[in-house]
Design an enzyme around this catalytic site. Structure first.
Site, mmCIF file in Angstrom:
data_model
loop_
_atom_site.group_PDB
_atom_site.id
_atom_site.type_symbol
_atom_site.label_atom_id
_atom_site.label_comp_id
_atom_site.label_asym_id
_atom_site.label_seq_id
_atom_site.Cartn_x
_atom_site.Cartn_y
_atom_site.Cartn_z
ATOM 1 N N ILE A 1 -4.101 3.009 0.347
ATOM 2 C CA ILE A 1 -3.215 2.096 1.073
ATOM 3 C C ILE A 1 -4.021 0.814 1.195
ATOM 4 C CG2 ILE A 1 -3.936 2.989 3.322
ATOM 5 C CD1 ILE A 1 -1.100 2.311 4.353
ATOM 6 N N PHE A 2 -3.410 -0.309 0.844
ATOM 7 C CA PHE A 2 -4.157 -1.561 0.801
ATOM 8 C C PHE A 2 -3.246 -2.719 1.169
ATOM 9 C CE2 PHE A 2 -5.578 -5.356 -1.542
ATOM 10 C CZ PHE A 2 -6.840 -5.505 -0.978
ATOM 11 N N VAL A 3 -3.816 -3.650 1.944
ATOM 12 C CA VAL A 3 -3.128 -4.893 2.310
ATOM 13 C C VAL A 3 -4.095 -6.044 2.036
ATOM 14 C CG1 VAL A 3 -2.051 -6.209 4.191
ATOM 15 C CG2 VAL A 3 -1.814 -3.717 4.125
ATOM 16 N N GLY B 1 0.892 -6.095 11.017
ATOM 17 C CA GLY B 1 1.859 -5.012 11.023
ATOM 18 C C GLY B 1 2.255 -4.480 9.660
ATOM 19 N N TYR C 1 -6.167 4.417 11.498
ATOM 20 C CA TYR C 1 -5.597 5.762 11.371
ATOM 21 C C TYR C 1 -5.609 6.498 12.706
ATOM 22 C CZ TYR C 1 -5.665 5.056 6.342
ATOM 23 O OH TYR C 1 -5.447 4.573 5.078
ATOM 24 N N ARG D 1 -3.596 -7.193 9.885
ATOM 25 C CA ARG D 1 -3.425 -7.362 11.335
ATOM 26 C C ARG D 1 -2.117 -8.066 11.685
ATOM 27 N NH1 ARG D 1 -7.526 -5.003 13.738
ATOM 28 N NH2 ARG D 1 -9.576 -5.096 12.805
ATOM 29 N N ASN E 1 -15.921 2.125 6.506
ATOM 30 C CA ASN E 1 -14.695 1.375 6.785
ATOM 31 C C ASN E 1 -14.171 1.699 8.188
ATOM 32 O OD1 ASN E 1 -12.303 -0.034 6.731
ATOM 33 N ND2 ASN E 1 -11.771 0.597 4.647
ATOM 34 N N GLY F 1 0.269 -3.051 7.257
ATOM 35 C CA GLY F 1 -0.339 -1.738 7.042
ATOM 36 C C GLY F 1 0.384 -0.654 7.807
#
Length: 157
Positions: A91-93, A101, A137, A99, A130, A103
């Site tokens: 999962i990557f943004v 919303g 999470y 920051r 990380n 993700g």
């Protein structure tokens, strides 16, 4: 930048968006200080994503006309639950969109997918360094397990 979670549109990766998806994988490789996929790996990624019987599922998040996030997942099976497990591979943004919303919206999309597929759980790994991901999470109700992760590379089998 204001909250963007309501502006992000999540789409299944297809032939038209595949190169944008690869660009985001390259961005993740840079963030994790790893080599990006080589040309042969890119061919396998495309084949394994877009074939009639895909080995993984990939979705890409778009804000306006810019692709800013992605998820890769596949399904395993729990012998004890006798239910499928959604395994989150990536999962990557993009950094400029974190920051805001996005993700969380991508993660919520995964949870909805797991519900739809009648999964018993979602599993994933997080790099030890990380801390931002770990906090994300845990804030989203994930629990750190006391298991050890092992890997066997293809040269060893």
């Amino acid at each position: 930048m204001d909250k963007k979670e309501n502006l992000v549109v999540i789409e299944k990766v297809n032939a038209e968006t595949f190169n944008d998806f690869l660009g985001l994988i390259n961005e993740l490789a840079g963030y994790e200080k790893l080599a990006p996929p080589d040309e042969e790996a890119k061919i396998r990624l495309q084949r394994d994503c877009l074939s009639d019987n895909p080995k993984y599922q990939a979705f890409i998040g778009k804000v306006g006309d810019k692709y800013v996030s992605y998820v890769i997942f596949f399904f395993t099976y729990s012998s004890f639950l006798a239910l499928p497990t959604l395994f989150l591979e990536d999962i990557f943004v993009l950094e400029d969109y974190r920051r805001h919303g996005i993700g969380k919206k991508m993660f919520d999309f995964l949870k909805e997918t797991a519900k739809y597929e009648r999964c018993g759980r979602i599993e994933f790994t997080v790099l030890k360094w990380n801390k931002i991901a770990q906090e994300f999470y845990e804030k989203n109700k994930a629990q750190r397990l006391k298991w050890h992760l092992y890997r066997l590379v293809k040269e060893d089998f």
